[in-house]
Design a protein around this motif. Structure first.
Motif: not given
Lengths: 243, 266
Positions: B186-191, B194-196, B217-226
């Motif tokens: 969902p954030t791959s096409a964003l600056d 916007s990602t934030g 591909h946002e591993l820090p985010f994946a780590r935070e919420v998953s």
């Protein structure tokens, strides 16, 4: 060099009635043919976008034939040719049929390009929201395709209006036929055909300007349908805390 | 090894919650090229599962199978206990209904450009779920407010930033009351800004207990919420585990390589 007063000697007041009638006829031919051509053209466009070859190919053949045959030939075949097979059309039906057959081919090309120009992601998003195929086409693809098709379609509409003048060859009682009658009565071909050309211009120019305006209005996102206006009004009222 | 990780998955997932999504032996190939080579994955209700891995590894295809945008060649998928496909055939009786229960957010947003933001959120409510107009509009306004875009309700997609468009897309998916949300990068096409914005909205959803499957591909985010992270490569699950396990103690060579390349501090 004849002076202006010697150029205009036809008693136009006497012919106002036949000119008015001819103009109405021209408009009737235009509207009926355009409506028919738009429906047939959309059908052809959808057929040409089908996954099935058996649906795609006949539509392709139709389009190629009618795009590459002169309109006048189609008019002659329908009005003078078919009666020898026992198929007889009255002049209005023959005229409209010829114009529909011819312009459907062109409109189908415009519509096909417009529909094919819609990003596949639109279809996917609609499907992913649980919209059925028909709703997806009607609510998502078609409104966007219409915007893309509008410029080309508008050009075709004006072109069709002018092409009704070819129906003079089957004495269709439209504007050009009236012109021919007046010219043969008055022997003033230059004057008559200049005036007729001016009438075509006076009709066509405002029509194309109106269509341009419509194009720009729709492009600017002004909602035209009552349903959209109602929903947007309601949303606005809710946002302002009034509903 | 594969069996062991599956066991581990069951162990971690088996918190007594019913399964929202159960995928078993899922296979898919395009023109003879295997994209998914037998995937087993359980997603318990209320949990967030992230799928990570190289581009072309099958992540997006896996996701698109869950709402049947792609029809798998083999294996089964079960949503809230109902089998939706098996052995290459759709068994779900009501496909539109399934898609209302499984919402999807796309990498390229795919908003309807001829409609305003609020109408994007209204459309499927009225024409897929037969919600009465007034209710649909009210819910759309509420959802846009929830994603922080009430002030943009009357804007067309091409007048909005990427982040705003993606938040409208999330509101649009939420409008049908889904039990599972799929996020395809969902954030791959964003600056970054916007990602934030988008991640903030997703964080809120996570807090509210929405079941989510997230390709990212946002591993820090994946780590935070998953709650659970799955690493896919070559159409197979290479390794899976809790975020801490997978990012801090990856065991497989391919996972180690991928994580060390992508998990630079945010």
């Amino acid at each position: 060099m004849p002076s202006l007063s010697s150029l205009f000697q036809v008693p136009w007041g006497d012919y106002a009635g036949s000119l008015g009638g001819g103009l109405l006829r021209t408009l009737a031919y235009t509207l009926a043919s355009f409506a028919g051509a738009a429906v047939v053209g959309l059908g052809l466009a959808l057929m040409r976008l089908s996954r099935l070859r058996i649906v795609r190919i006949p539509a392709g053949i139709y389009t190629e034939i009618f795009k590459n045959v002169p309109l006048l030939a189609i008019i002659f075949v329908t009005y003078f040719g078919l009666p020898s097979l026992g198929i007889r059309f009255d002049v209005f039906v023959a005229g409209v049929l010829s114009l529909v057959l011819f312009y459907a081919a062109y409109l189908s090309e415009i519509f096909r390009a417009a529909i094919a120009g819609i990003h596949p992601g639109q279809n996917e998003a609609a499907q992913a929201l649980g919209l059925g195929r028909v709703t997806t086409f009607g609510r998502v693809v078609l409104p966007q395709a219409l915007r893309l098709a509008l410029p080309g379609t508008n050009t075709m509409f004006v072109d069709l209006l002018k092409s009704t003048s070819l129906l003079v060859t089957i004495s269709a009682a439209e504007l050009m036929t009236q012109a021919q009658l007046i010219a043969s009565e008055t022997f003033r071909a230059l004057e008559v055909y200049l005036v007729i050309a001016a009438i075509y211009f006076v009709v066509c120019y405002p029509v194309s300007q109106c269509l341009l305006w419509l194009e720009r209005t729709i492009q600017a996102g002004v909602p035209l349908s009552l349903g959209r206006r109602r929903r947007l009004r309601l949303a606005k009222a809710l946002l302002e805390g009034k509903a | 090894m594969a069996d062991a990780t599956t066991e581990a998955a069951r162990g971690a997932a088996g918190t007594g919650k019913p399964l929202a999504v159960k995928i078993a032996g899922l296979r898919k190939s395009f023109d003879g090229r295997t994209v998914l080579g037998g995937i087993d994955l359980d997603v318990p209700a209320g949990k967030i599962v992230s799928i990570i891995g190289q581009s072309g590894g099958g992540k997006t295809t896996l996701m698109r199978c869950v709402n049947l945008l792609e029809l798998p060649d083999g294996g089964t998928i079960t949503i809230n206990g109902e089998p939706i496909c098996g052995n290459g055939a759709v068994t779900c009786k009501d496909l539109p209904k399934l898609r209302q229960r499984v919402g999807m957010v796309f990498q390229r947003f795919n908003l309807f450009p001829h409609l305003t933001a609020v109408e994007n959120v209204i459309l499927a409510q009225m024409h897929a779920a037969s919600v009465p107009e007034r209710e649909a509009v009210e819910r759309a306004v509420k959802l846009l407010t929830r994603v922080g875009l009430a002030h943009r309700a009357m804007a067309y997609p091409d007048q909005m930033s990427g982040g705003e468009q993606q938040r409208v897309a999330i509101a649009r998916a939420l409008a049908l009351g889904p039990t599972v949300l799929l996020f395809d990068e969902p954030t791959s096409a964003l600056d970054p800004e916007s990602t934030g914005e988008v991640l903030t909205v997703m964080r809120e959803l996570a807090k509210d207990g929405m079941t989510m499957i997230l390709v990212t591909h946002e591993l820090p985010f994946a780590r935070e919420v998953s709650d659970w992270v799955v690493f896919i490569d070559g159409g197979r699950i290479v390794e899976q585990g809790t975020a801490a396990d997978l990012f801090d103690h990856p065991r497989e060579a391919r996972t180690i390589a991928y994580v060390s390349r992508h998990a630079a501090p945010a």
